[in-house]
Motif scaffolding. Structure first.
Motif, short mmCIF file in Angstrom:
data_model
loop_
_atom_site.label_atom_id
_atom_site.label_comp_id
_atom_site.label_asym_id
_atom_site.label_seq_id
_atom_site.Cartn_x
_atom_site.Cartn_y
_atom_site.Cartn_z
N ASP A 52 0.80 -1.22 0.00
CA ASP A 52 0.00 0.00 0.00
C ASP A 52 0.84 1.27 0.00
N ALA A 53 1.96 1.27 0.73
CA ALA A 53 2.80 2.47 0.84
C ALA A 53 3.89 2.52 -0.23
N PHE A 54 3.83 1.64 -1.21
CA PHE A 54 4.88 1.58 -2.23
C PHE A 54 4.93 2.86 -3.06
N CYS A 55 6.12 3.28 -3.40
CA CYS A 55 6.31 4.37 -4.35
C CYS A 55 7.60 4.12 -5.12
N LEU A 56 7.78 4.83 -6.20
CA LEU A 56 8.99 4.68 -7.00
C LEU A 56 10.22 5.01 -6.17
N VAL A 57 11.33 4.35 -6.47
CA VAL A 57 12.61 4.73 -5.85
C VAL A 57 13.42 5.64 -6.75
N THR A 58 12.98 5.80 -8.00
CA THR A 58 13.61 6.75 -8.92
C THR A 58 12.68 7.95 -9.08
N GLU A 74 5.54 17.37 -9.83
CA GLU A 74 6.66 16.99 -8.96
C GLU A 74 7.66 16.11 -9.71
N PRO A 75 8.41 16.68 -10.64
CA PRO A 75 9.39 15.86 -11.38
C PRO A 75 10.44 15.21 -10.48
N HIS A 76 10.71 15.82 -9.32
CA HIS A 76 11.69 15.23 -8.41
C HIS A 76 11.02 14.51 -7.24
N GLY A 77 9.72 14.26 -7.37
CA GLY A 77 9.03 13.44 -6.39
C GLY A 77 9.04 11.99 -6.79
N PHE A 78 8.25 11.19 -6.07
CA PHE A 78 8.25 9.74 -6.27
C PHE A 78 6.81 9.24 -6.27
N MET A 79 6.31 8.87 -7.43
CA MET A 79 4.91 8.48 -7.56
C MET A 79 4.57 7.28 -6.68
N GLY A 249 8.89 11.64 0.33
CA GLY A 249 9.77 12.58 -0.34
C GLY A 249 11.16 12.04 -0.60
N GLY A 250 11.43 10.83 -0.16
CA GLY A 250 12.72 10.19 -0.44
C GLY A 250 13.70 10.30 0.71
N ARG A 251 14.39 9.20 0.99
CA ARG A 251 15.44 9.18 2.02
C ARG A 251 16.29 7.93 1.85
N ASP A 252 17.42 7.93 2.55
CA ASP A 252 18.23 6.72 2.64
C ASP A 252 17.46 5.65 3.40
N ILE A 253 17.84 4.40 3.17
CA ILE A 253 17.47 3.32 4.09
C ILE A 253 18.75 2.91 4.79
N ASP A 254 18.78 3.14 6.09
CA ASP A 254 19.97 2.86 6.89
C ASP A 254 19.62 1.75 7.87
N LEU A 255 20.02 0.53 7.56
CA LEU A 255 19.69 -0.61 8.41
C LEU A 255 20.34 -0.49 9.78
N ARG A 256 21.49 0.14 9.84
CA ARG A 256 22.14 0.32 11.15
C ARG A 256 21.29 1.22 12.05
N ARG A 257 20.72 2.27 11.48
CA ARG A 257 19.87 3.15 12.29
C ARG A 257 18.63 2.39 12.75
N PHE A 258 18.06 1.58 11.87
CA PHE A 258 16.92 0.76 12.28
C PHE A 258 17.31 -0.15 13.45
N ALA A 259 18.51 -0.73 13.38
CA ALA A 259 18.96 -1.61 14.46
C ALA A 259 19.09 -0.85 15.77
N ALA A 260 19.61 0.37 15.69
CA ALA A 260 19.73 1.19 16.90
C ALA A 260 18.36 1.52 17.48
N GLU A 261 17.32 1.50 16.63
CA GLU A 261 15.96 1.80 17.07
C GLU A 261 15.18 0.54 17.47
N GLY A 262 15.81 -0.62 17.37
CA GLY A 262 15.17 -1.83 17.86
C GLY A 262 14.95 -2.93 16.84
N MET A 263 15.18 -2.68 15.55
CA MET A 263 15.09 -3.76 14.57
C MET A 263 16.23 -4.74 14.81
N VAL A 264 15.96 -6.01 14.68
CA VAL A 264 16.98 -7.02 14.90
C VAL A 264 17.50 -7.51 13.55
N LEU A 265 18.79 -7.33 13.33
CA LEU A 265 19.42 -7.73 12.08
C LEU A 265 20.15 -9.05 12.25
#
Length: 424
Positions: A52-58, A74-79, A249-265
């Motif tokens: 449901d929350a999917f959007c383009l990564v380009t 929004e040419p620099h947005g993500f549909m 609006g676009g951002r990095d995916i930082d798995l290390r930050r997720f881990a610091a927030e409680g995600m288990v890698l």
């Protein structure tokens, strides 16, 4: 000579997504009669295999279907997903494609000098066939999934829609490619406890030195690099995509930050028995490798800026915000409270319905720039068909134009040669 009772077309296109519709556009440009068969509906994969929350990564500006570029605000947005579907549907209306939705192609073969295309509504013959069905046909769930206890709900990433779809408890996501990382993020943002099995997929910055990294990479010609120019050659087709997101609006995916927030890698999954997972000791190595690619892209952009004296803000390379401790080599599903598993483990190709000597020893269509070794058969819409942009809205139209130009030349002169080097 074809059987007189069967309808005949100079060309048949199999697949009504952006690749097949792009081929239809170019066939019309050449004045070539054709039909497009689509098993489901236009944009089926976008419509039914995205959450449901999917959007383009380009960014939206890369939506460059032939003579139908993105024209929104929004040419620099993500549909998001529904806008992507609407864009493809609008393109089909724009070109007035001769589209037959809900008609499945069940077999393609060659008989007496023409191609026999057997469908769920009968057979037709054709002088040429364009296979625009990508390479992602069947959800790939590993055999080890059969060892998961029955009480745990299992779905493939293509069936994931939202966190509410899954039962209470922690969720294990297996696979850290684009889909796996974004689904893990979706669950994490919803407050679910997430375990993520991390593989070897690389990562990419979203924004760097004042611009989207995609904009910089486009300036550098990265999306125009051909498979023959790439250091890996044809092997690049098996590479995982870089993970990042266009969400919010676009951002990095930082798995290390997720881990610091409680995600288990975890490291790679190597087995399942007695309700427990066996895990490889490669989590730190996989995270380091992904970060090295991220910083390598930053360095490439830095050199481009310096070499061309471009005024741009200073950039900072990534520094890890979290480090894994001693890795767990076993994970007890019940003790960890895991109630569901999302298998983000990709897709398998299925070309069994193509009764032609089309495939190489790996089961991949042997071709060069979409022109196969079977005279009159073409492929389009596959990752790295010719360039990095081939599997995207950016270049699928250009690829389709090339194969249709070849098809048209073949029609004028049936002696048009197959390109000398066929990709394997």
């Amino acid at each position: 000579m074809r059987a007189p009772s069967l309808p005949h077309h100079p060309a048949v296109v199999v697949g009504g997504g952006q690749a097949g519709l792009s081929a239809s556009h170019h066939l019309k440009r050449h004045g070539i009669d054709h039909v497009v068969f689509e098993r489901n509906r236009i944009a089926h994969a976008w419509r039914s295999q995205r959450w449901d929350a999917f959007c383009l990564v380009t960014p939206n500006w890369q939506c460059q279907l032939p003579d139908f570029p993105y024209a929104g605000p929004e040419p620099h947005g993500f549909m998001p997903r529904d806008e992507i579907v609407a864009y493809v549907e609008a393109f089909a209306r724009h070109i007035d494609a001769p589209l037959r939705e809900g008609v499945a192609v069940e077999r393609v073969s060659r008989r007496n000098g023409v191609f026999l295309v057997e469908t769920s509504e009968g057979a037709v013959t054709a002088d040429a066939v364009i296979l625009a069905v990508s390479a992602y046909h069947l959800p790939n769930t590993p055999r080890m999934s059969e060892s998961v206890p029955d009480a745990i709900v299992q779905i493939h990433s293509s069936a994931y829609r939202n966190p509410q779809q899954l039962p209470e408890g922690a969720v294990l996501v297996v696979g850290s490619g684009q889909s796996g990382c974004q689904i893990a993020e979706d669950l994490h943002l919803a407050g679910r406890k997430v375990h993520l099995v991390v593989g070897s997929a690389p990562r990419c910055p979203r924004f760097y030195r004042g611009r989207d990294a995609v904009d910089w990479l486009d300036d550098l010609g990265q999306y125009d690099m051909t498979v023959e120019q790439h250091p890996l050659g044809e092997k690049v087709r098996r590479n995982a995509n870089h993970y990042l997101t266009g969400r919010d609006g676009g951002r990095d995916i930082d798995l290390r930050r997720f881990a610091a927030e409680g995600m288990v890698l975890h490291g790679r999954l190597t087995g399942i028995d007695d309700g427990s997972l066996t895990l490889a000791d490669d989590l730190a190595r996989n995270l380091d490798a992904a970060d090295a690619v991220y910083n390598g892209i930053c360095g490439l952009i830095d050199r481009h800026i310096a070499d061309n004296a471009i005024a741009a803000p200073e950039g900072t390379h990534y520094e890890p915000v979290w480090q894994p401790g001693e890795p767990a080599r076993r994970l007890d599903l019940a003790a960890s409270g895991i109630g569901s598993i999302v298998w983000s483990t990709g897709f398998r190709s299925d070309w069994s319905w193509v009764d032609l000597p089309l495939l190489d020893e790996n089961g991949y269509p042997s071709h060069r720039r979409g022109v196969t070794g079977v005279d009159g058969v073409y492929v389009v819409g596959m990752p790295w068909l010719w360039t990095w942009g081939s599997g995207r809205f950016l270049s699928v139209g250009r690829d389709a134009g090339f194969v249709v130009d070849h098809l048209a030349a073949r029609g004028r002169d049936r002696a048009a040669p197959v390109p000398a080097r066929l990709a394997v």
